[in-house]
Design a protein around this motif. Structure first.
Motif, PDB file in Angstrom:
ATOM      1  N   LEU A  11     -18.386  47.089   2.203  1.00 57.23           N
ATOM      2  CA  LEU A  11     -18.633  48.068   1.768  1.00 57.23           C
ATOM      3  C   LEU A  11     -18.299  49.561   2.341  1.00 57.23           C
ATOM      4  O   LEU A  11     -17.981  50.488   1.750  1.00 57.23           O
ATOM      5  CB  LEU A  11     -20.196  48.359   1.298  1.00 57.23           C
ATOM      6  N   GLU A  34     -15.503  39.744   0.761  1.00 56.57           N
ATOM      7  CA  GLU A  34     -16.739  39.470   0.003  1.00 56.57           C
ATOM      8  C   GLU A  34     -16.312  38.705  -1.283  1.00 56.57           C
ATOM      9  O   GLU A  34     -15.094  38.702  -1.621  1.00 56.57           O
ATOM     10  CB  GLU A  34     -17.325  40.723  -0.296  1.00 56.57           C
ATOM     11  N   GLN A  37     -16.427  40.871  -7.238  1.00 55.92           N
ATOM     12  CA  GLN A  37     -17.561  41.862  -7.980  1.00 55.92           C
ATOM     13  C   GLN A  37     -16.984  42.397  -9.224  1.00 55.92           C
ATOM     14  O   GLN A  37     -15.918  42.819  -9.249  1.00 55.92           O
ATOM     15  CB  GLN A  37     -18.302  42.725  -7.080  1.00 55.92           C
ATOM     16  N   TRP A  39     -17.998  45.137 -10.684  1.00 49.89           N
ATOM     17  CA  TRP A  39     -18.197  46.589 -10.543  1.00 49.89           C
ATOM     18  C   TRP A  39     -18.737  46.951  -9.203  1.00 49.89           C
ATOM     19  O   TRP A  39     -19.721  46.314  -8.884  1.00 49.89           O
ATOM     20  CB  TRP A  39     -18.501  47.455 -11.616  1.00 49.89           C
ATOM     21  N   LYS A  40     -18.225  47.927  -8.488  1.00 50.46           N
ATOM     22  CA  LYS A  40     -18.885  48.413  -7.201  1.00 50.46           C
ATOM     23  C   LYS A  40     -18.990  49.936  -7.315  1.00 50.46           C
ATOM     24  O   LYS A  40     -17.892  50.623  -7.847  1.00 50.46           O
ATOM     25  CB  LYS A  40     -18.026  47.901  -6.069  1.00 50.46           C
ATOM     26  N   ASP A  42     -20.006  52.950  -4.642  1.00 48.97           N
ATOM     27  CA  ASP A  42     -20.369  53.370  -2.971  1.00 48.97           C
ATOM     28  C   ASP A  42     -20.700  55.041  -3.123  1.00 48.97           C
ATOM     29  O   ASP A  42     -20.094  55.750  -3.673  1.00 48.97           O
ATOM     30  CB  ASP A  42     -19.330  53.044  -2.212  1.00 48.97           C
ATOM     31  N   ASP A  73     -11.872  45.379  -8.699  1.00 51.21           N
ATOM     32  CA  ASP A  73     -10.883  46.006  -7.682  1.00 51.21           C
ATOM     33  C   ASP A  73      -9.249  46.179  -8.523  1.00 51.21           C
ATOM     34  O   ASP A  73      -8.330  46.144  -7.818  1.00 51.21           O
ATOM     35  CB  ASP A  73     -10.725  44.909  -6.543  1.00 51.21           C
ATOM     36  N   ARG A 221     -27.408  46.679   1.934  1.00 47.49           N
ATOM     37  CA  ARG A 221     -26.791  47.462   1.387  1.00 47.49           C
ATOM     38  C   ARG A 221     -26.115  48.654   1.956  1.00 47.49           C
ATOM     39  O   ARG A 221     -25.385  49.432   1.545  1.00 47.49           O
ATOM     40  CB  ARG A 221     -27.555  47.965   0.451  1.00 47.49           C
ATOM     41  N   ARG A 258     -24.100  50.872  -1.336  1.00 46.95           N
ATOM     42  CA  ARG A 258     -23.584  50.414  -2.392  1.00 46.95           C
ATOM     43  C   ARG A 258     -24.345  49.738  -3.569  1.00 46.95           C
ATOM     44  O   ARG A 258     -25.650  49.316  -3.243  1.00 46.95           O
ATOM     45  CB  ARG A 258     -22.817  49.177  -1.710  1.00 46.95           C
ATOM     46  N   ASN A 260     -23.978  47.363  -6.822  1.00 44.67           N
ATOM     47  CA  ASN A 260     -22.900  46.349  -7.542  1.00 44.67           C
ATOM     48  C   ASN A 260     -23.377  45.479  -8.414  1.00 44.67           C
ATOM     49  O   ASN A 260     -24.791  45.160  -8.535  1.00 44.67           O
ATOM     50  CB  ASN A 260     -21.970  45.832  -6.251  1.00 44.67           C
TER      51      ASN A 260
END
Length: 263
Positions: A11, A34, A37, A39-40, A42, A73, A221, A258, A260
């Motif tokens: 993250l 990782e 995901q 969506w993420k 930060d 991503d 997190r 983060r 997610n």
């Protein structure tokens, strides 16, 4: 299986992109830390010396807020890269387009200095054995500020250490006549209105530098990271009357949290 600590380290890879010299993890294809995901997001901030969005008081430590978001991503946005799209996203290779923020040069009374703007960019980065990533981008003013073209290339390495994730890199940057004149030149009219002598730099290679960043996880997190960056100015710009030194040091500490959703 990817460890929880590796997730916490991951993250920070984007958050440390607050350093202007560094391309963020969303465009650079390092070995993933990782699971994918959907969506993420930060959010964070910290204190940075040697850089400010406005271009003023960059020699001081300034608080810099940070935000980043991405969808698988592939489509992403952050404070350094702006809006981006990994049009080609393969294991070990990313290529795409960005609408990048172009930071202000700082106000000087009597001069027409470039303000906050945007560049349209194309980029490509390739991972080599040993988790070394090479590549670069080319970008051009997209806001009618006569800021011309800039190009950038880098060699980066990333690894997980007992303390945290360490990323090191070397890079170079250059620009067209219009780019270096807009940021480092002094027109005859500006010279008449200020104490600066007229200066018309030529384009070409304008800077080279090295950077190191360490990201340390805190819980599941949260994370904190620190970086240091040395940049040597090259070509005509190192003789510009608008700069104090022909080099710049940047350093900072930043933290993030983060949010997610799973893949």
């Amino acid at each position: 299986m990817i460890s929880r600590s590796a997730f916490r380290l991951a993250l920070l890879t984007v958050a440390l992109g607050a350093l202007p010299a560094v391309a963020s993890a969303q465009s650079q294809p390092f070995q993933p830390l990782e699971a994918p995901q959907t969506w993420k997001v930060d959010i964070g901030g910290g204190f940075v010396r040697g850089f400010s969005v406005s271009g003023d008081k960059s020699e001081d430590f300034n608080f810099t807020a940070w935000g980043s978001a991405s969808y698988r991503d592939i489509v992403y946005a952050n404070g350094l890269d702006g809006l981006g799209w990994n049009a080609v996203k393969r294991d070990g290779f990313h290529a795409g387009v960005q609408l990048r923020p172009r930071f202000a040069a700082g106000d000087i009374e009597g001069m027409d200095r470039p303000g906050y703007g945007a560049d349209a960019a194309l980029y490509a980065f390739k991972r080599l054995p040993g988790n070394v990533v090479v590549g670069g981008r080319i970008q051009h003013d997209a806001t009618g500020d006569d800021a011309g073209l800039e190009y950038y290339g880098s060699v980066s390495h990333q690894r997980v250490t007992p303390v945290g994730m360490l990323q090191t890199m070397a890079y170079m940057r250059g620009g067209s006549d219009a780019r270096v004149q807009r940021y480092y030149g002094v027109t005859a009219q500006e010279a008449a209105n200020t104490d600066y002598a007229a200066f018309t730099p030529s384009g070409g290679l304008s800077a080279a530098g090295a950077a190191a960043m360490l990201a340390v996880p805190i819980g599941d997190r949260y994370g904190v990271g620190a970086f240091v960056n040395y940049e040597q100015r090259l070509g005509d710009i190192k003789d510009s009357p608008l700069i104090k030194d022909d080099y710049v040091w940047r350093a900072g500490v930043i933290g993030v949290v983060r949010f997610n959703s799973g893949g």
